[in-house]
Motif scaffolding. Structure first.
Motif, PDB file in Angstrom:
ATOM      1  N   LEU A 191      59.802 -17.354 -60.416  1.00  0.00           N
ATOM      2  CA  LEU A 191      59.318 -16.056 -59.944  1.00  0.00           C
ATOM      3  C   LEU A 191      57.980 -15.736 -60.594  1.00  0.00           C
ATOM      4  N   ASP A 192      57.541 -14.487 -60.385  1.00  0.00           N
ATOM      5  CA  ASP A 192      56.325 -14.029 -61.053  1.00  0.00           C
ATOM      6  C   ASP A 192      56.463 -14.158 -62.560  1.00  0.00           C
ATOM      7  N   TYR A 193      55.318 -14.270 -63.231  1.00  0.00           N
ATOM      8  CA  TYR A 193      55.257 -14.379 -64.692  1.00  0.00           C
ATOM      9  C   TYR A 193      56.014 -15.610 -65.186  1.00  0.00           C
ATOM     10  N   ASN A 194      56.132 -16.661 -64.301  1.00  0.00           N
ATOM     11  CA  ASN A 194      56.797 -17.917 -64.637  1.00  0.00           C
ATOM     12  C   ASN A 194      58.258 -17.733 -65.060  1.00  0.00           C
ATOM     13  N   LYS A 195      58.876 -16.691 -64.549  1.00  0.00           N
ATOM     14  CA  LYS A 195      60.289 -16.464 -64.822  1.00  0.00           C
ATOM     15  C   LYS A 195      61.119 -17.486 -64.067  1.00  0.00           C
ATOM     16  N   LYS A 196      62.051 -18.140 -64.764  1.00  0.00           N
ATOM     17  CA  LYS A 196      62.882 -19.182 -64.186  1.00  0.00           C
ATOM     18  C   LYS A 196      64.329 -18.704 -64.090  1.00  0.00           C
ATOM     19  N   ILE A 197      64.913 -18.860 -62.891  1.00  0.00           N
ATOM     20  CA  ILE A 197      66.296 -18.484 -62.652  1.00  0.00           C
ATOM     21  C   ILE A 197      67.073 -19.741 -62.277  1.00  0.00           C
ATOM     22  N   PRO A 198      68.022 -20.180 -63.100  1.00  0.00           N
ATOM     23  CA  PRO A 198      68.811 -21.370 -62.739  1.00  0.00           C
ATOM     24  C   PRO A 198      69.577 -21.138 -61.435  1.00  0.00           C
ATOM     25  N   MET A 199      69.651 -22.156 -60.592  1.00  0.00           N
ATOM     26  CA  MET A 199      70.343 -22.022 -59.319  1.00  0.00           C
ATOM     27  C   MET A 199      71.820 -21.679 -59.486  1.00  0.00           C
ATOM     28  N   SER A 200      72.394 -22.048 -60.609  1.00  0.00           N
ATOM     29  CA  SER A 200      73.803 -21.741 -60.849  1.00  0.00           C
ATOM     30  C   SER A 200      74.058 -20.242 -60.953  1.00  0.00           C
ATOM     31  N   GLU A 201      73.006 -19.449 -61.176  1.00  0.00           N
ATOM     32  CA  GLU A 201      73.148 -17.999 -61.288  1.00  0.00           C
ATOM     33  C   GLU A 201      72.788 -17.265 -59.990  1.00  0.00           C
ATOM     34  N   VAL A 202      72.352 -18.003 -58.961  1.00  0.00           N
ATOM     35  CA  VAL A 202      71.824 -17.394 -57.739  1.00  0.00           C
ATOM     36  C   VAL A 202      72.919 -17.261 -56.687  1.00  0.00           C
ATOM     37  N   ALA A 203      72.967 -16.075 -56.048  1.00  0.00           N
ATOM     38  CA  ALA A 203      73.884 -15.849 -54.929  1.00  0.00           C
ATOM     39  C   ALA A 203      73.159 -15.994 -53.594  1.00  0.00           C
TER      40      ALA A 203
ATOM     41  N   THR B 104      57.057  -6.549 -51.584  1.00  0.00           N
ATOM     42  CA  THR B 104      57.219  -7.918 -51.109  1.00  0.00           C
ATOM     43  C   THR B 104      58.636  -8.097 -50.589  1.00  0.00           C
ATOM     44  N   SER B 105      58.802  -9.009 -49.627  1.00  0.00           N
ATOM     45  CA  SER B 105      60.134  -9.268 -49.090  1.00  0.00           C
ATOM     46  C   SER B 105      60.816 -10.414 -49.825  1.00  0.00           C
ATOM     47  N   TRP B 106      60.117 -11.055 -50.774  1.00  0.00           N
ATOM     48  CA  TRP B 106      60.751 -12.137 -51.517  1.00  0.00           C
ATOM     49  C   TRP B 106      61.646 -11.541 -52.602  1.00  0.00           C
ATOM     50  N   TYR B 107      62.842 -12.059 -52.706  1.00  0.00           N
ATOM     51  CA  TYR B 107      63.777 -11.533 -53.719  1.00  0.00           C
ATOM     52  C   TYR B 107      64.808 -12.605 -54.039  1.00  0.00           C
ATOM     53  N   VAL B 108      65.521 -12.403 -55.118  1.00  0.00           N
ATOM     54  CA  VAL B 108      66.657 -13.240 -55.479  1.00  0.00           C
ATOM     55  C   VAL B 108      67.786 -12.313 -55.930  1.00  0.00           C
ATOM     56  N   GLU B 109      68.964 -12.536 -55.403  1.00  0.00           N
ATOM     57  CA  GLU B 109      70.155 -11.771 -55.805  1.00  0.00           C
ATOM     58  C   GLU B 109      71.024 -12.686 -56.661  1.00  0.00           C
ATOM     59  N   LEU B 110      71.323 -12.233 -57.861  1.00  0.00           N
ATOM     60  CA  LEU B 110      72.130 -13.022 -58.776  1.00  0.00           C
ATOM     61  C   LEU B 110      73.613 -12.790 -58.519  1.00  0.00           C
ATOM     62  N   LYS B 111      74.436 -13.641 -59.096  1.00  0.00           N
ATOM     63  CA  LYS B 111      75.880 -13.527 -58.889  1.00  0.00           C
ATOM     64  C   LYS B 111      76.467 -12.279 -59.525  1.00  0.00           C
ATOM     65  N   ASP B 112      75.740 -11.673 -60.462  1.00  0.00           N
ATOM     66  CA  ASP B 112      76.212 -10.420 -61.057  1.00  0.00           C
ATOM     67  C   ASP B 112      75.673  -9.208 -60.307  1.00  0.00           C
ATOM     68  N   SER B 113      75.134  -9.424 -59.063  1.00  0.00           N
ATOM     69  CA  SER B 113      74.625  -8.383 -58.162  1.00  0.00           C
ATOM     70  C   SER B 113      73.255  -7.847 -58.548  1.00  0.00           C
ATOM     71  N   THR B 114      72.635  -8.394 -59.578  1.00  0.00           N
ATOM     72  CA  THR B 114      71.269  -8.004 -59.923  1.00  0.00           C
ATOM     73  C   THR B 114      70.294  -8.554 -58.876  1.00  0.00           C
ATOM     74  N   VAL B 115      69.344  -7.710 -58.455  1.00  0.00           N
ATOM     75  CA  VAL B 115      68.349  -8.113 -57.468  1.00  0.00           C
ATOM     76  C   VAL B 115      66.973  -8.069 -58.118  1.00  0.00           C
ATOM     77  N   LEU B 116      66.251  -9.168 -58.065  1.00  0.00           N
ATOM     78  CA  LEU B 116      64.906  -9.259 -58.615  1.00  0.00           C
ATOM     79  C   LEU B 116      63.923  -9.504 -57.477  1.00  0.00           C
ATOM     80  N   TYR B 117      62.864  -8.716 -57.426  1.00  0.00           N
ATOM     81  CA  TYR B 117      61.818  -8.870 -56.415  1.00  0.00           C
ATOM     82  C   TYR B 117      60.629  -9.587 -57.045  1.00  0.00           C
TER      83      TYR B 117
END
Length: 248
Positions: A60-72, A29-42
């Motif tokens: 994200l998948d499996y109802n995983k929630k990423i706070p916007m404050s952690e997103v790059a 999939t082309s959907w992803y999120v890169e965190l401020k600590d450089s971790t990339v989750l697809y």
């Protein structure tokens, strides 16, 4: 005991499933999120959500929630976005450089007819440049070191000036032509009183209304305005060319 074993297997499967978000198997999939600590989750599912308790977050998948404050940065079906400090933190990437980046920002406003959505455009020179609102001055300052881009930018300005001037001239011609036509035809639409006969028994001949005439200006004016609109529609193309040349 069997229920406990099944519960352990289920929890292990859920943990394993989320772990696959960063594995090769999840990169279909082309959907992803890169965190401020450089971790990339697809993730095959990625959407922006908001709640009063948790604020804005990515789901994200499996109802995983990423706070916007952690997103790059992140990519969803609506586009690719970056997060930067400031009163506006989320920008959509419209052109990804490398020399000049173009971003957009959506906002909501209200008037007497209700709520509406609008958007602003921003530019940033290089990855470390300052985010600026896109306008003629900011583009001129950013592309001053590229002669070919500057020629396209000057062509945009010339096209805009010519189009606006022609539009004003066409509008004035239409107004003047309308006034002239109205003035010429006002007397013809109201016939004069018939002249009394010179001698008894002579029939009275009523004065018939004359044929109405139209000023040439009332025809030429709208034609010029249409040409001005066509000219103005071509102006943004010069800006696109200027940015594309700069990014070559």
């Amino acid at each position: 005991m069997n229920k406990i074993i099944l519960l352990i297997i289920f929890l292990a499967y859920e943990s394993y499933g989320y772990g696959q978000l960063t594995s090769r198997q999840s990169r279909d999939t082309s959907w992803y999120v890169e965190l401020k600590d450089s971790t990339v989750l697809y993730s095959k599912k990625l959407s922006v959500r908001y709640s009063l308790n948790e604020g804005e977050y990515l789901q994200l998948d499996y109802n995983k929630k990423i706070p916007m404050s952690e997103v790059a940065r992140y990519r969803s079906r609506t586009g690719e976005y970056i997060r930067m400090k400031g009163p506006v933190e989320t920008y959509r990437i419209e052109k990804g450089g490398p020399g000049l980046f173009v971003y957009s920002r959506e906002f909501t406003y209200s008037d007497t007819s209700g709520f509406h959505k609008g958007s602003d455009l921003f530019i940033r020179k290089g990855l470390d440049g300052e985010m600026q609102e896109l306008n003629y001055k900011s583009l001129k300052d950013a592309m001053a070191d590229n002669a070919a881009s500057m020629r396209q930018l000057e062509a945009y300005r010339s096209t805009w000036v010519v189009g606006c001037t022609a539009g004003v001239v066409g509008f004035l011609m239409t107004v003047i032509g309308g006034a002239q036509s109205l003035s010429k035809n006002s007397g013809k639409l109201n016939p004069t009183q018939p002249t009394l006969p010179g001698r008894p028994g002579q029939p009275i001949q009523p004065t018939l209304p004359g044929k109405s005439s139209v000023s040439p200006l009332i025809i030429a004016g709208p034609v010029i305005m249409v040409g001005a609109m066509i000219t103005l529609f071509t102006a943004p193309g010069h800006v696109q060319k200027a940015i594309n040349i700069y990014n070559q």
